[in-house]
Design a protein around this motif. Structure first.
Motif, mmCIF file in Angstrom:
data_model
loop_
_atom_site.group_PDB
_atom_site.id
_atom_site.type_symbol
_atom_site.label_atom_id
_atom_site.label_comp_id
_atom_site.label_asym_id
_atom_site.label_seq_id
_atom_site.Cartn_x
_atom_site.Cartn_y
_atom_site.Cartn_z
ATOM 1 N N SER A 1 -6.240 7.098 -14.833
ATOM 2 C CA SER A 1 -7.230 7.400 -15.873
ATOM 3 C C SER A 1 -6.711 8.434 -16.865
ATOM 4 N N SER A 2 -5.887 9.373 -16.402
ATOM 5 C CA SER A 2 -5.338 10.378 -17.312
ATOM 6 C C SER A 2 -4.341 9.769 -18.280
ATOM 7 N N GLU A 3 -3.610 8.748 -17.834
ATOM 8 C CA GLU A 3 -2.646 8.085 -18.705
ATOM 9 C C GLU A 3 -3.273 6.957 -19.516
ATOM 10 N N GLY A 4 -4.520 6.630 -19.253
ATOM 11 C CA GLY A 4 -5.184 5.567 -19.995
ATOM 12 C C GLY A 4 -4.760 4.182 -19.588
ATOM 13 N N ALA A 5 -4.115 4.048 -18.428
ATOM 14 C CA ALA A 5 -3.656 2.738 -17.952
ATOM 15 C C ALA A 5 -4.642 2.231 -16.916
ATOM 16 N N HIS A 6 -5.374 1.205 -17.266
ATOM 17 C CA HIS A 6 -6.345 0.605 -16.362
ATOM 18 C C HIS A 6 -5.823 -0.765 -15.954
ATOM 19 N N GLU A 7 -5.056 -0.755 -14.867
ATOM 20 C CA GLU A 7 -4.485 -2.003 -14.389
ATOM 21 C C GLU A 7 -5.416 -2.648 -13.368
ATOM 22 N N PHE A 8 -5.449 -3.964 -13.412
ATOM 23 C CA PHE A 8 -6.270 -4.702 -12.457
ATOM 24 C C PHE A 8 -5.589 -4.677 -11.096
ATOM 25 N N THR A 9 -6.324 -4.288 -10.064
ATOM 26 C CA THR A 9 -5.790 -4.215 -8.724
ATOM 27 C C THR A 9 -6.803 -4.761 -7.742
ATOM 28 N N THR A 10 -6.278 -5.358 -6.690
ATOM 29 C CA THR A 10 -7.139 -5.915 -5.643
ATOM 30 C C THR A 10 -7.421 -4.904 -4.539
ATOM 31 N N LYS A 11 -6.877 -3.704 -4.642
ATOM 32 C CA LYS A 11 -7.079 -2.697 -3.613
ATOM 33 C C LYS A 11 -8.465 -2.083 -3.731
ATOM 34 N N SER A 12 -8.957 -1.605 -2.598
ATOM 35 C CA SER A 12 -10.276 -0.985 -2.567
ATOM 36 C C SER A 12 -10.238 0.350 -3.288
ATOM 37 N N SER A 13 -11.380 0.758 -3.763
ATOM 38 C CA SER A 13 -11.475 2.036 -4.462
ATOM 39 C C SER A 13 -11.444 3.178 -3.460
ATOM 40 N N SER A 14 -11.272 4.385 -3.981
ATOM 41 C CA SER A 14 -11.211 5.559 -3.111
ATOM 42 C C SER A 14 -12.544 5.810 -2.418
ATOM 43 N N THR A 15 -13.648 5.528 -3.100
ATOM 44 C CA THR A 15 -14.964 5.719 -2.482
ATOM 45 C C THR A 15 -15.171 4.752 -1.326
ATOM 46 N N ASP A 16 -14.779 3.493 -1.505
ATOM 47 C CA ASP A 16 -14.915 2.513 -0.422
ATOM 48 C C ASP A 16 -14.033 2.882 0.766
ATOM 49 N N LEU A 17 -12.814 3.330 0.484
ATOM 50 C CA LEU A 17 -11.935 3.730 1.577
ATOM 51 C C LEU A 17 -12.467 4.949 2.320
ATOM 52 N N MET A 18 -13.090 5.878 1.596
ATOM 53 C CA MET A 18 -13.650 7.046 2.259
ATOM 54 C C MET A 18 -14.864 6.666 3.097
ATOM 55 N N LYS A 19 -15.654 5.741 2.625
ATOM 56 C CA LYS A 19 -16.797 5.276 3.414
ATOM 57 C C LYS A 19 -16.323 4.582 4.690
ATOM 58 N N GLN A 20 -15.274 3.778 4.590
ATOM 59 C CA GLN A 20 -14.736 3.140 5.789
ATOM 60 C C GLN A 20 -14.220 4.174 6.783
ATOM 61 N N ALA A 21 -13.551 5.216 6.281
ATOM 62 C CA ALA A 21 -13.046 6.257 7.174
ATOM 63 C C ALA A 21 -14.181 6.989 7.880
ATOM 64 N N LEU A 22 -15.268 7.270 7.156
ATOM 65 C CA LEU A 22 -16.412 7.950 7.771
ATOM 66 C C LEU A 22 -17.122 7.060 8.777
ATOM 67 N N MET A 23 -17.215 5.780 8.503
ATOM 68 C CA MET A 23 -17.854 4.867 9.444
ATOM 69 C C MET A 23 -17.002 4.671 10.698
ATOM 70 N N LEU A 24 -15.690 4.685 10.539
ATOM 71 C CA LEU A 24 -14.814 4.466 11.680
ATOM 72 C C LEU A 24 -14.632 5.729 12.508
ATOM 73 N N HIS A 25 -14.528 6.886 11.862
ATOM 74 C CA HIS A 25 -14.328 8.158 12.567
ATOM 75 C C HIS A 25 -15.324 9.186 12.048
ATOM 76 N N PRO A 26 -16.597 9.088 12.434
ATOM 77 C CA PRO A 26 -17.610 10.017 11.900
ATOM 78 C C PRO A 26 -17.480 11.433 12.438
ATOM 79 N N SER A 27 -16.875 11.616 13.611
ATOM 80 C CA SER A 27 -16.790 12.962 14.178
ATOM 81 C C SER A 27 -15.829 13.863 13.411
ATOM 82 N N VAL A 28 -14.997 13.289 12.528
ATOM 83 C CA VAL A 28 -14.071 14.103 11.739
ATOM 84 C C VAL A 28 -14.832 15.000 10.773
ATOM 85 N N LEU A 29 -15.963 14.515 10.276
ATOM 86 C CA LEU A 29 -16.691 15.246 9.232
ATOM 87 C C LEU A 29 -17.152 16.612 9.720
#
Length: 649
Positions: free
Chosen positions: A433-461
């Motif tokens: 976003s800082s470089e203005g390059a918005h490339e199309f990617t099939t990877k999950s977003s950071s928010t989705d990955l963080m939600k998966q991490a919390l659902m899989l390992h909730p005791s870390v929080l």
């Protein structure tokens, strides 16, 4: 030759010629013609040289001869125009010298052609050796059909390509911590610090280097000038090639084996001075250097501890086999071999030392090397490599590593990778976003990955909230939720890995942006569970399936080793300090952590020992046999069913 000098020489030769007899001039002309014919015969004979078929330098020489002949013709024409007498004798002298220089040039070119041909032969031999690599079995098969030879060559090429593209390849220019310090602070600051630190030891260094000894250059560490000369007490032997990996192991010499026996004897009686005396006669004994490094670390002498580990790595690298190039990522030394263990311990300690100095990029390269040396990962390098990648800002490499390592995506199931990959994606999104390059990617977003991490390992929080600490009021309501309330999962392996991750990576979560990402993802998880509570059960099934063992599979990895805090011991306990570097996986984690925090040594075993020796030993203030209430849980530490207190007289 300048024009003036040439004119002067010509005038002198003309004056000499005027004094000569014409008949003498004619005789000199005939001799010169005969000499030219002999030169032509020699030149024609030299053209049969077989090395001329390998090089085209003779063509260049003939061109040079043609150019010289045209130059002589132009010189002769200029003389005819000036109506000067032809100075046959002296000019021929000059031309014969030119012919001699031509002969020298031809001989030189022939030598160059022969050297070039031999160089080509050497290159071809090198290519053959590279194709054979270290596979000694291939040398015995000479009568192999062409199809099988082509298939073997293709297979070797594929193996070479795979090793070249290995994700664990180490870049040697990043292994030097001093170079990284210069990039961070500047060369002037580093030089001034080095001068200030070397003023105290300059006299000692001059005294040691009486013979002008220059230490051998190594890749892992930079040897100091006052280190003793490498004694050659170690070596390495090649074992086999299997599945594209080259296996080696260390070999001890007779002197190193004798020092090892002395070390075992000193360790048996807990004699630290005896270990120090071993290093006086065997300065590169590995176990003694590692033990002294641990002692200096607990004593707070971090520079001396680092120096001991560097000496150990220097000795280990000097013993490398000529074909052992571990930076490529396809060389193996199994940790199960007792003689290979010091390399893993020294590399792990070296990685922690560079991380403590702030050289995260160099520590990452050492971690990659440590992980590549044994596919079983006995030191737990994959539970530290994500932290170093984030600190070194190698986000793209970490994503690629999680995809390519072991050819599956199972790494994201571990607590450290599930949270670190979300942080990695968050930083990559911010960079795009800082470089203005918005490339199309099939990877999950950071928010989705963080939600998966919390659902899989909730005791870390909850552990992160307490360890960082996170004091925002929003965290109070999040931690009180039923899904994030528990600190233990109930799976021994997973609970141990979560403790290791929190102890290693809690420093990263002090950044406000990451705290906001974690808080927003946790609130979204709570909202999701309000609408569909069955999703928590699904993730619990995934968790149990991934960590199905009822025992702690990583109990040999101490949480204390992955901590950034360095425990210290009181001086009275340091007098009796003794660490067996190869028995660290036997001692439980809880006992070591308690000893490190409280400064109380573990109860000593008195079973099957001499009563008088135990009586004299009990007089020492640092000896501990357990409390008087029988708190020692081990039955071997009790006599006649009663606990022995410290007051025993």
């Amino acid at each position: 030759m300048s024009a003036r000098l040439l004119k002067k020489v010509l005038k002198e030769q003309e004056q000499k010629l005027q004094q000569k007899d014409p008949q003498h001039i004619a005789e000199e002309e005939e001799e010169d013609v005969d000499g030219d014919e002999e030169d032509q015969k020699l030149n024609s004979g030299s053209s049969i040289n077989p090395f001329d078929l390998l090089d085209d330098d003779d063509g260049r020489v003939s061109d040079q001869e043609g150019e010289s002949e045209t130059a002589d013709d132009s010189l002769q024409g200029s003389r005819d125009k000036q109506n000067l007498p032809e100075p046959k004798g002296p000019i021929d002298v000059i031309l014969t010298s030119d012919n001699k220089s031509k002969k020298k040039k031809k001989k030189k070119n022939n030598k160059e052609g022969s050297s070039a041909s031999t160089h080509k032969v050497e290159e071809s031999l090198d290519e053959i050796l590279e194709t054979f690599s270290l596979d000694v079995n291939n040398s015995s098969h000479h009568d192999v059909p062409e199809k099988t030879k082509a298939a073997d060559s293709r297979r070797r090429d594929n193996l070479v390509k795979q090793s070249a593209a290995s994700i664990l390849q180490v870049d040697p220019k990043f292994l030097n911590a001093e170079n990284e310090l210069r990039r961070i602070f500047g060369s002037k600051v580093v030089k001034s610090f080095e001068k200030s630190s070397q003023t105290g030891s300059s006299r000692q260094a001059r005294g040691v280097r009486r013979g002008g000894y220059n230490p051998r250059k190594t890749v892992l560490v930079t040897p100091s000038e006052h280190w003793p000369r490498w004694d050659g007490s170690l070596s390495m032997e090649f074992l086999e090639v299997k599945d594209g990996y080259h296996y080696f192991r260390y070999v001890h010499s007779s002197s190193h084996s004798q020092a090892q026996r002395e070390f075992e004897a000193a360790k048996a009686i807990h004699d630290l001075n005896g270990i120090a005396s071993i290093l006086l006669y065997h300065p590169y004994h590995l176990d003694s250097l590692i033990t002294m490094a641990d002692y200096f670390k607990f004593a707070g002498e971090h520079q001396m501890s680092t120096d001991s580990i560097s000496k150990c790595l220097y000795a280990l690298e000097c013993a490398w086999h000529p074909m052992f190039t571990p930076l490529q990522g396809n060389f193996q030394l199994k940790f199960s071999d007792e003689k290979n263990k010091p390399l893993f311990m020294a590399l792990f300690a070296h990685m922690k030392n560079m991380d403590r100095r702030g050289c995260h990029r160099s520590a990452l390269e050492v971690c990659k090397l440590l992980l590549s040396l044994d596919s079983d990962d006995p030191m737990g390098a994959k539970f530290y490599i994500d932290y170093l990648s984030l600190r070194a800002e190698e986000y793209a490499w970490l994503e690629q590593f999680s995809e390519d390592y072991q050819s599956d995506n199972s790494l994201w199931l571990f607590p450290n990778f599930s949270y670190s990959l979300a942080i990695c994606r968050f930083n990559l999104e911010k960079h795009e976003s800082s470089e203005g390059a918005h490339e199309f990617t099939t990877k999950s977003s950071s928010t989705d990955l963080m939600k998966q991490a919390l659902m899989l390992h909730p005791s870390v929080l909850k552990k992160l909230v307490e360890k960082v600490p996170l004091k925002d009021q929003a965290w109070t309501g999040i931690v009180k939720h039923a899904f994030f309330r528990s600190e233990q999962v109930g799976i021994p392996t997973l609970d141990h890995l979560i403790n290791m991750y929190v102890e290693t990576s809690y420093l990263i979560w002090r950044l406000p942006d990451l705290q906001k990402l974690l808080r927003d993802a946790a609130q979204e998880v709570i909202e999701t569970l309000k609408h569909d509570s069955s999703e928590a059960n699904d993730w619990a099934c995934v968790r149990k399936e991934a960590f199905s063992s009822e025992k702690n599979e990583y109990r040999h990895l101490l949480v204390l080793d992955f901590s950034h805090s360095v425990p210290t011991l009181p001086p009275e306990n340091l007098q009796h300090f003794m660490v067996d570097p190869r028995m660290r996986d036997v001692v439980p984690n809880e006992g070591l952590v308690a000893n490190a925090n409280n400064g109380i040594p573990a109860p000593r075993n008195i079973a099957n020992r001499n009563a008088i020796a135990v009586l004299l030993e009990s007089l020492l203030p640092w000896v501990h046999y357990g409390d008087a209430n029988g708190a020692a849980e081990d039955g071997d530490n009790q006599l006649d069913g009663h606990g022995q207190g410290d007051e025993r007289q």
